[in-house]
Design an enzyme around this catalytic site. Structure first.
Site, mmCIF file in Angstrom:
data_model
loop_
_atom_site.group_PDB
_atom_site.id
_atom_site.type_symbol
_atom_site.label_atom_id
_atom_site.label_comp_id
_atom_site.label_asym_id
_atom_site.label_seq_id
_atom_site.Cartn_x
_atom_site.Cartn_y
_atom_site.Cartn_z
ATOM 1 N N GLY A 7 2.721 -11.171 -0.505
ATOM 2 C CA GLY A 7 1.909 -10.325 0.551
ATOM 3 C C GLY A 7 0.969 -11.221 1.007
ATOM 4 N N PHE A 110 -16.991 1.725 8.484
ATOM 5 C CA PHE A 110 -15.893 2.361 7.345
ATOM 6 C C PHE A 110 -16.650 3.029 6.453
ATOM 7 C CE2 PHE A 110 -11.452 0.659 6.588
ATOM 8 C CZ PHE A 110 -10.802 0.825 7.898
ATOM 9 N N GLN A 223 -7.735 4.737 -7.031
ATOM 10 C CA GLN A 223 -8.424 5.507 -5.886
ATOM 11 C C GLN A 223 -7.630 6.277 -5.271
ATOM 12 O OE1 GLN A 223 -9.407 3.109 -2.133
ATOM 13 N NE2 GLN A 223 -11.479 3.691 -3.019
ATOM 14 N N HIS A 225 -7.034 8.266 -1.535
ATOM 15 C CA HIS A 225 -7.680 8.280 -0.387
ATOM 16 C C HIS A 225 -7.697 9.763 0.076
ATOM 17 C CE1 HIS A 225 -7.803 7.108 3.791
ATOM 18 N NE2 HIS A 225 -8.044 5.681 3.411
ATOM 19 N N LEU A 235 -0.518 7.210 4.730
ATOM 20 C CA LEU A 235 -1.874 6.940 5.090
ATOM 21 C C LEU A 235 -2.362 7.378 6.612
ATOM 22 C CD1 LEU A 235 -4.596 5.993 3.672
ATOM 23 C CD2 LEU A 235 -3.982 3.933 5.003
ATOM 24 N N THR A 237 -5.417 6.113 8.464
ATOM 25 C CA THR A 237 -6.307 5.287 8.389
ATOM 26 C C THR A 237 -7.782 5.759 8.379
ATOM 27 O OG1 THR A 237 -7.438 3.126 9.101
ATOM 28 C CG2 THR A 237 -6.108 4.287 10.771
ATOM 29 N N GLU A 238 -8.554 5.157 7.506
ATOM 30 C CA GLU A 238 -10.296 5.386 7.449
ATOM 31 C C GLU A 238 -10.894 5.142 8.729
ATOM 32 O OE1 GLU A 238 -11.780 5.143 3.748
ATOM 33 O OE2 GLU A 238 -13.514 4.087 4.382
ATOM 34 N N ARG A 269 -14.807 6.654 -0.652
ATOM 35 C CA ARG A 269 -13.477 7.313 -0.881
ATOM 36 C C ARG A 269 -13.544 8.520 -1.979
ATOM 37 N NH1 ARG A 269 -9.507 2.605 0.783
ATOM 38 N NH2 ARG A 269 -9.852 2.640 3.089
ATOM 39 N N HIS A 333 -3.847 5.544 -3.780
ATOM 40 C CA HIS A 333 -3.865 4.896 -2.801
ATOM 41 C C HIS A 333 -3.958 3.225 -3.214
ATOM 42 C CE1 HIS A 333 -4.340 3.109 1.033
ATOM 43 N NE2 HIS A 333 -5.565 2.840 0.853
ATOM 44 N N ARG A 368 -13.121 1.276 -4.578
ATOM 45 C CA ARG A 368 -13.225 0.263 -3.516
ATOM 46 C C ARG A 368 -13.514 0.700 -2.528
ATOM 47 N NH1 ARG A 368 -9.415 -1.411 0.386
ATOM 48 N NH2 ARG A 368 -8.005 0.294 -0.082
HETATM 49 C C1 FAD Z 1 -1.145 2.410 3.483
HETATM 50 C C2 FAD Z 1 -2.193 1.441 3.195
HETATM 51 C C3 FAD Z 1 -3.155 1.111 3.939
HETATM 52 C C4 FAD Z 1 -4.020 0.043 3.601
HETATM 53 N N1 FAD Z 1 -5.014 -0.475 4.556
HETATM 54 C C5 FAD Z 1 -5.881 -1.044 4.295
HETATM 55 C C6 FAD Z 1 -6.999 -1.638 5.257
HETATM 56 O O1 FAD Z 1 -6.928 -1.212 6.518
HETATM 57 N N2 FAD Z 1 -7.963 -2.646 4.767
HETATM 58 C C7 FAD Z 1 -7.863 -3.036 3.366
HETATM 59 O O2 FAD Z 1 -8.797 -3.785 3.146
HETATM 60 N N3 FAD Z 1 -6.783 -2.695 2.580
HETATM 61 C C8 FAD Z 1 -5.925 -1.623 2.725
HETATM 62 N N4 FAD Z 1 -5.060 -1.187 2.023
HETATM 63 C C9 FAD Z 1 -4.970 -2.030 0.678
HETATM 64 C C10 FAD Z 1 -4.229 -3.507 1.110
HETATM 65 O O3 FAD Z 1 -3.354 -3.299 2.065
HETATM 66 C C11 FAD Z 1 -3.728 -3.725 -0.248
HETATM 67 O O4 FAD Z 1 -4.360 -3.687 -1.601
HETATM 68 C C12 FAD Z 1 -3.339 -5.188 -0.270
HETATM 69 O O5 FAD Z 1 -2.547 -5.534 1.148
HETATM 70 C C13 FAD Z 1 -2.203 -6.005 -1.337
HETATM 71 O O6 FAD Z 1 -1.932 -7.259 -0.848
HETATM 72 P P1 FAD Z 1 -1.302 -7.927 -2.123
HETATM 73 O O7 FAD Z 1 -0.895 -9.214 -1.600
HETATM 74 O O8 FAD Z 1 -1.939 -8.020 -3.517
HETATM 75 O O9 FAD Z 1 0.113 -7.095 -2.434
HETATM 76 P P2 FAD Z 1 1.286 -6.703 -1.472
HETATM 77 O O10 FAD Z 1 1.114 -7.016 -0.078
HETATM 78 O O11 FAD Z 1 1.902 -5.359 -1.906
HETATM 79 O O12 FAD Z 1 2.329 -7.801 -2.059
HETATM 80 C C14 FAD Z 1 2.972 -7.805 -3.241
HETATM 81 C C15 FAD Z 1 4.152 -8.740 -3.143
HETATM 82 O O13 FAD Z 1 4.647 -9.131 -4.502
HETATM 83 C C16 FAD Z 1 6.031 -9.031 -4.335
HETATM 84 N N5 FAD Z 1 6.411 -8.433 -5.825
HETATM 85 C C17 FAD Z 1 6.288 -7.509 -6.174
HETATM 86 N N6 FAD Z 1 6.883 -7.261 -7.501
HETATM 87 C C18 FAD Z 1 7.615 -8.143 -7.630
HETATM 88 C C19 FAD Z 1 8.614 -8.758 -8.531
HETATM 89 N N7 FAD Z 1 8.754 -7.964 -9.597
HETATM 90 N N8 FAD Z 1 9.348 -9.839 -8.249
HETATM 91 C C20 FAD Z 1 8.906 -10.647 -7.228
HETATM 92 N N9 FAD Z 1 8.123 -10.251 -6.180
HETATM 93 C C21 FAD Z 1 7.452 -8.951 -6.397
HETATM 94 C C22 FAD Z 1 6.474 -8.164 -3.131
HETATM 95 O O14 FAD Z 1 7.698 -8.546 -2.787
HETATM 96 C C23 FAD Z 1 5.328 -8.552 -2.079
HETATM 97 O O15 FAD Z 1 5.670 -9.826 -1.626
HETATM 98 C C24 FAD Z 1 -4.064 -0.334 2.428
HETATM 99 C C25 FAD Z 1 -3.207 -0.111 1.533
HETATM 100 C C26 FAD Z 1 -2.066 1.034 1.741
HETATM 101 C C27 FAD Z 1 -1.218 1.437 1.035
#
Ligand code: FAD
Length: 555
Positions: A7, A110, A223, A225, A235, A237-238, A269, A333, A368
């Site tokens: 991610g 926000f 959290q 939402h 979701l 969005t906020e 939130r 959320h 958050r």
């Molecule tokens: C609907 C929604 C809207 C949001 N909007 C916002 C926003 O506008 N602004 C904001 O700041 N935050 C927002 N958030 C929160 C934010 O998007 C997330 O907290 C953040 O993007 C998480 O990023 P990350 O890279 O930690 O994880 P992720 O993007 O979830 O990536 C996780 C990665 O790990 C990999 N993975 C997981 N388990 C395994 C495994 N067992 N083996 C191998 N790979 C694995 C997955 O394939 C993926 O590539 C939102 C959240 C949601 C749910």
């Protein structure tokens, strides 16, 4: 070095580690651009001051207050100071953020923010970030083990950590050793039935770290939402509230005037979700939901700034926000808790790092602020990538996992696949999700939490006999879902155990019946859970305070 998860946090870490000179590989159960970061809509926070006076110090003060004073203030100050530089870096890489009439990066208000600070790419910000980071990853030739499911973190006797991963496309166990590992596996929202999170958000990294003996911090803080679409839970969005959306109860009242008279819908939130749940519990909702009205924005603004939200509402609720308010309610959320790290993402293991939603730095404390999480993936993904690369570059030799690790993993998978009798995971997963909503939701209390722990014990017992019906090796989602369920059950035990012991109300942990007040005397501290034989040990560590002493929190 190895990054698990692709991610925003994982890709940002891998890019930085590559640029620091390390040889990097990435493992991901999803294709990187399908990672859950792509669902983020509203935007990403940095105090650029483009839409009104702002500064990193104001951003920090808002974040500390938003965290209900549980966030570590050294981490918060560092984050707010570095965020603007990271926004400009993202822009240089090609992220097309929206601009204002003068051509500066546009910023929207926000919740809980004292200034319009959220930079955005329409309402598809996360999607845009993922594409650009992936492009940067490809440009550097970083190797990605796409569609490999990691299920065990090995700390490694020889000082080299690594993972065991299941090859989803071809089948078979892959043991990958590294000189340093970064966990970036995202969140755990799917522990709940009503959640904004994708089905892939199953706490994998948190549970792997827990099982490997690493401490997890502040797990009680999930959290909720305030605006998830009823009944799908997707979701809204906020940014809708940020740009002036109104929340109404069944009587058409803007009920937030009774809970946060100044900030109204733009309170943080935890406060808005609690207000909604109170309206629901006290009978002022429409069948368990409230209304979010954006009709007064006008057609042009809705079509330009909220086309994604409108599509979502039309497709999943058959409601056009141009014509009618949307039905919403609180939903799980974002997990503020996670693998305990320092500001460089370093965990207790020294050569294992964590960044993004899987980690707890602690930036968000008990609650958050919207927009801080995407920024966290970038700031702390970068810092963890750099620190892990330095750790890897210092080590000589070539990384190897202990000889038995792979064989043990193969035995574990074979045992699961060979089992002929037992219970399918679905019923256990449904009971877990429903009961977490029921007993560990917006409001909590002692009796329900104790019941939940008993239920979890029972579910974990049933899980010992879980049946994987598909016996094949290729694209066996039955197998991975069973493994994910194991992660979720372990994590839920950690969450509820920590919740029981936190005998106060703070941020997302609200106990209105038994401990309605925040208790700084006894609980201005982080919980830490750690696996010990078959259950959990709980301990505490102090919160880092630099400038802001805890105060009564009003909006
Ligand atoms: C609907 C929604 C809207 C949001 N909007 C916002 C926003 O506008 N602004 C904001 O700041 N935050 C927002 N958030 C929160 C934010 O998007 C997330 O907290 C953040 O993007 C998480 O990023 P990350 O890279 O930690 O994880 P992720 O993007 O979830 O990536 C996780 C990665 O790990 C990999 N993975 C997981 N388990 C395994 C495994 N067992 N083996 C191998 N790979 C694995 C997955 O394939 C993926 O590539 C939102 C959240 C949601 C749910």
């Amino acid at each position: 070095m190895l990054v698990i998860g692709a991610g925003c946090a994982g890709m940002r870490a891998a890019i930085e580690a590559h640029d620091a000179g390390a040889e990097v590989a990435l493992v991901s159960k999803l294709h990187p651009t399908r990672s859950h970061s792509g669902a983020a809509r509203g935007g990403i926070n940095a105090a650029l001051g483009n839409a009104g006076p702002d500064s990193p110090a104001r951003h920090a003060a808002d974040t500390v207050k938003g965290s209900d004073y549980l966030g570590d203030q050294d981490a918060i100050e560092l984050f707010c100071a570095e965020a603007p530089g990271d926004i400009y870096q993202l822009e240089r890489w090609g992220v097309l953020f929206d601009r204002d009439d003068e051509g500066r990066l546009a910023q929207r208000p926000f919740g809980g923010a004292g200034a319009p600070r959220t930079v955005h790419a329409a309402d598809v910000t996360g999607h845009v970030l993922l594409q650009v980071l992936y492009e940067q990853l490809l440009a550097r030739g970083v190797h990605v083990y796409e569609e490999y499911f990691a299920w065990r973190l090995v700390l490694g006797d020889a000082g080299y950590p690594g993972v065991l991963a299941w090859d989803l496309v071809r089948g078979g166990v892959k043991a990958i050793a590294a000189k340093a590992v970064v966990l970036a596996t995202g969140g755990s929202g799917r522990v709940y039935r009503g959640s904004t999170n994708a089905y892939a958000c199953t706490a994998d990294g948190m549970a792997m770290a827990l099982r490997a003996g690493l401490p997890l911090e502040d797990l009680e803080f999930m959290q909720f939402h305030p605006t998830t679409l009823f009944p799908s839970g997707l979701l809204v969005t906020e940014a809708v509230r940020g740009e002036g959306g109104h929340l109404l109860n069944a009587g058409g009242e803007r009920f937030m005037s009774r809970y946060a008279p100044e900030a109204m819908e733009l309170a943080s939130r935890d406060i808005v979700s609690r207000a909604e749940q109170t309206e629901i519990d006290e009978g002022r909702s429409l069948d368990g939901s409230l209304l979010l009205d954006m009709r007064h924005f006008g057609r042009e603004k809705i079509l330009e700034r909220f086309h994604g939200t409108r599509d979502l509402a039309l497709t999943y609720a058959r409601v056009d926000p141009l014509e009618h308010p949307l039905s919403v309610r609180p939903g799980a959320h974002y997990h503020m808790g996670g693998v305990a790290t320092d500001v460089d993402g370093r965990t207790e293991a020294g050569n294992v790092f964590a960044a993004g939603e899987v980690a707890c730095v602690s930036l968000h404390g008990a609650n958050r602020l919207g927009g801080n999480s995407l920024m966290e993936t970038i700031v702390f993904g970068r810092r963890a990538g750099r620190a892990a690369a330095e750790e890897a570059l210092e080590k000589g030799g070539s990384a190897e996992l202990g000889a038995g690790a792979r064989a043990e993993g193969e035995r574990e998978i074979a045992e699961l696949l060979e089992r002929r009798e037992g219970e399918r995971p679905t019923a256990i997963r449904d009971e877990l999700g429903a009961s977490m909503n029921e007993n560990f939701g917006v409001f909590r209390e002692e009796g329900r939490m104790r019941r939940q722990l008993e239920l979890l014990e029972d579910l974990r017992e049933r899980y010992q006999r879980v049946l994987v019906e598909d016996k094949g090796e290729v694209w066996n989602s039955d197998l991975t879902q069973a493994l994910e369920l194991g992660f979720q059950l372990d994590l839920a035990v950690g969450m509820v155990s920590a919740g029981l012991e936190r005998r106060e109300s703070r941020g997302a942990h609200s106990r209105p019946k038994d401990f309605p007040e925040r208790d700084d005397q006894s609980f201005l501290k982080h919980s830490l859970v750690r696996w010990s034989s078959d259950w959990l040990d709980l301990s505490w560590k102090p919160v880092t305070i630099t400038k802001w002493q805890p105060q009564k929190r009003t909006y």
